[in-house]
Scaffold this motif. Structure first.
Motif, PDB file in Angstrom:
ATOM      1  N   UNK A  67      -8.874  46.105  35.206  1.00  0.00           N
ATOM      2  CA  UNK A  67      -8.975  46.875  36.449  1.00  0.00           C
ATOM      3  C   UNK A  67      -8.539  46.046  37.649  1.00  0.00           C
ATOM      4  N   UNK A  68      -8.914  44.755  37.651  1.00  0.00           N
ATOM      5  CA  UNK A  68      -8.526  43.880  38.755  1.00  0.00           C
ATOM      6  C   UNK A  68      -7.029  43.606  38.762  1.00  0.00           C
ATOM      7  N   UNK A  69      -6.466  43.305  37.601  1.00  0.00           N
ATOM      8  CA  UNK A  69      -5.041  42.943  37.546  1.00  0.00           C
ATOM      9  C   UNK A  69      -4.131  44.136  37.800  1.00  0.00           C
ATOM     10  N   UNK A  70      -4.605  45.342  37.512  1.00  0.00           N
ATOM     11  CA  UNK A  70      -3.799  46.542  37.741  1.00  0.00           C
ATOM     12  C   UNK A  70      -4.187  47.262  39.028  1.00  0.00           C
ATOM     13  N   UNK A 104     -15.577  38.611  43.461  1.00  0.00           N
ATOM     14  CA  UNK A 104     -14.952  38.951  42.169  1.00  0.00           C
ATOM     15  C   UNK A 104     -14.922  37.783  41.200  1.00  0.00           C
ATOM     16  N   UNK A 105     -14.600  36.592  41.700  1.00  0.00           N
ATOM     17  CA  UNK A 105     -14.528  35.424  40.823  1.00  0.00           C
ATOM     18  C   UNK A 105     -15.923  35.063  40.315  1.00  0.00           C
ATOM     19  N   UNK A 106     -16.889  35.022  41.206  1.00  0.00           N
ATOM     20  CA  UNK A 106     -18.238  34.631  40.789  1.00  0.00           C
ATOM     21  C   UNK A 106     -18.831  35.628  39.800  1.00  0.00           C
ATOM     22  N   UNK A 156      -8.493  51.934  40.946  1.00  0.00           N
ATOM     23  CA  UNK A 156      -9.429  52.366  41.989  1.00  0.00           C
ATOM     24  C   UNK A 156     -10.876  51.975  41.721  1.00  0.00           C
ATOM     25  N   UNK A 157     -11.240  51.846  40.443  1.00  0.00           N
ATOM     26  CA  UNK A 157     -12.630  51.513  40.121  1.00  0.00           C
ATOM     27  C   UNK A 157     -12.865  50.018  39.976  1.00  0.00           C
ATOM     28  N   UNK A 158     -11.905  49.198  40.373  1.00  0.00           N
ATOM     29  CA  UNK A 158     -12.028  47.751  40.159  1.00  0.00           C
ATOM     30  C   UNK A 158     -13.248  47.175  40.871  1.00  0.00           C
ATOM     31  N   UNK A 159     -13.486  47.595  42.095  1.00  0.00           N
ATOM     32  CA  UNK A 159     -14.621  47.043  42.853  1.00  0.00           C
ATOM     33  C   UNK A 159     -15.937  47.380  42.168  1.00  0.00           C
TER      34      UNK A 159
END
Length: 386
Positions: free
Chosen positions: A303-306, A236-238, A309-312
């Protein structure tokens, strides 16, 4: 221990960061690109401003920053000097693992701006398939582990203080283990200086490990659990920061293009290039592509901070979209600026070269498209690797 900073850095502020950009990173960018030398002066300035420890845990003296803040830093740096931005990006990706599993003294050194790290994932044998290392880990003397590998591209090779190093598992099942390897370890060899098309100062060179000995405590997380760590922490970071890097480069390309279109004239028409409909339309298309990618990056961060479901899926998509956008904008800027873009003084050709890097950095755009297809169709990302 490196000499990035002799004293603890001051708290990160926008003013300090802007000063680093204005006084150090920006003025040295052309020289870094021309000579291909590592931007050590810029990295030291970032360390003194507290940027190396931005993502570090406050308990260790780190900045406790989040991914959105890191993306903002990388984006601004990329617009000024792509090489410096890539060095910091890879440091942040490595620090996510160190902050979770690394020894306290290293975590504190990172927080205090005394330690630069990087990832050592890509290998000659598996190329951009970072999830399938060929390098091995074997029992060494009591309490130690022997590492052997041929890493193909390691940013800050020979300049970083440590590598977050991937290998096949020592004993456990699984496909990967991660280790914290000091860059001065006996048996590590940087094979030649980096002489690349773009990002010329990021020091991305092959590194070979021949019988490198590390203590068993150098294991980052569980043996055989490295892929899970890479998916949870590193990827995620990269991928997000790579997208931010792309937007930094494209943003500057658009600024330079707009300046050229406004300032260049067709004397026989007594008009600027900006007054030509074709030029305006071309610029508008590039701006639309960039703004769409920026909105997508913002949505990915949300999406990541909340924990949506679709964050990935968003994380997998964002680098693919941003990398291709950067390449398209770079090509369009060269076309709009014409022959002037080939001259170094305009600044377009340097960003053009830097903009093409993201699409071929693992995971490449093609691999990410496959990942996105797998994720969208409910298939495992690494079915073959498992």
């Amino acid at each position: 221990m490196s000499a990035f900073t002799e004293t603890p850095p001051a708290p990160v502020t926008d003013e300090r960061f802007e000063a680093v950009l204005r006084e150090t990173v920006g003025p040295l960018a052309d020289e870094v690109d021309r000579t291909g030398r590592f931007p050590g002066q810029g990295v030291r300035a970032l360390a003194e401003a507290g940027l190396l420890g931005l993502l570090g845990s406050p308990e260790d003296g780190g900045g406790g920053g989040d991914l959105r803040q890191a993306a903002g830093v990388v984006e601004r740096l990329a617009g000024a000097c792509g090489s410096t931005a890539m060095v910091l990006l890879m440091h942040y990706a490595a620090v996510t693992v160190i902050d979770r599993y690394g020894p306290r003294d290293v975590r504190r050194a990172v927080a205090e701006g005394r330690h630069l790290s990087t990832l050592a994932f890509s290998e000659r044998g598996s190329r951009s398939h970072f999830w399938a290392p060929c390098g091995t880990a074997a029992p060494g003397r009591p309490g130690t582990v022997r590492l052997d590998a041929e890493k193909s591209w390691v940013t800050s090779a020979g300049e970083a203080d440590s590598y977050v190093w991937s290998s096949r598992p020592l004993r456990a099942d699984g496909v990967m283990s991660l280790w914290l390897v000091p860059s001065g370890s006996t048996g590590l060899r940087v094979r030649g200086e980096y002489d690349g098309f773009g990002l010329r100062g990021n020091g991305s060179s092959p590194v070979t490990a021949t019988g490198v000995t590390v203590p068993g405590t150098a294991l980052l997380g569980g043996d055989g659990e490295g892929l899970d760590t890479a998916l949870e922490l590193v990827m995620p970071v990269f991928l997000v920061l790579s997208a931010a890097f792309c937007l930094g480069v494209t943003g500057t390309l658009l600024d330079l293009t707009a300046e050229h279109l406004r300032g260049s004239r067709l004397e026989h028409l007594e008009q600027s290039l900006a007054q030509q409909p074709t030029a305006r339309q071309g610029y508008a298309r590039l701006r639309l592509r960039t703004d769409a990618a920026r909105a997508f990056l913002d949505d990915t961060l949300t999406a990541l901070t909340t924990d949506r479901p679709d964050a990935r899926l968003r994380v997998l998509q964002v680098k693919a979209l941003a990398a291709e956008t950067a390449a398209e904008v770079a090509d369009g800027a060269m076309r709009l600026c014409g022959g002037a873009a080939f001259r170094r003084e305009l600044g377009v050709e340097r960003r053009f070269r830097d903009a093409l890097a993201a699409r071929v950095m693992a995971p490449t755009t093609e691999v990410l498209h496959d990942f996105c297809g797998r994720a969208g169709l409910g298939l495992p990302l690494f079915e073959e690797a498992r």
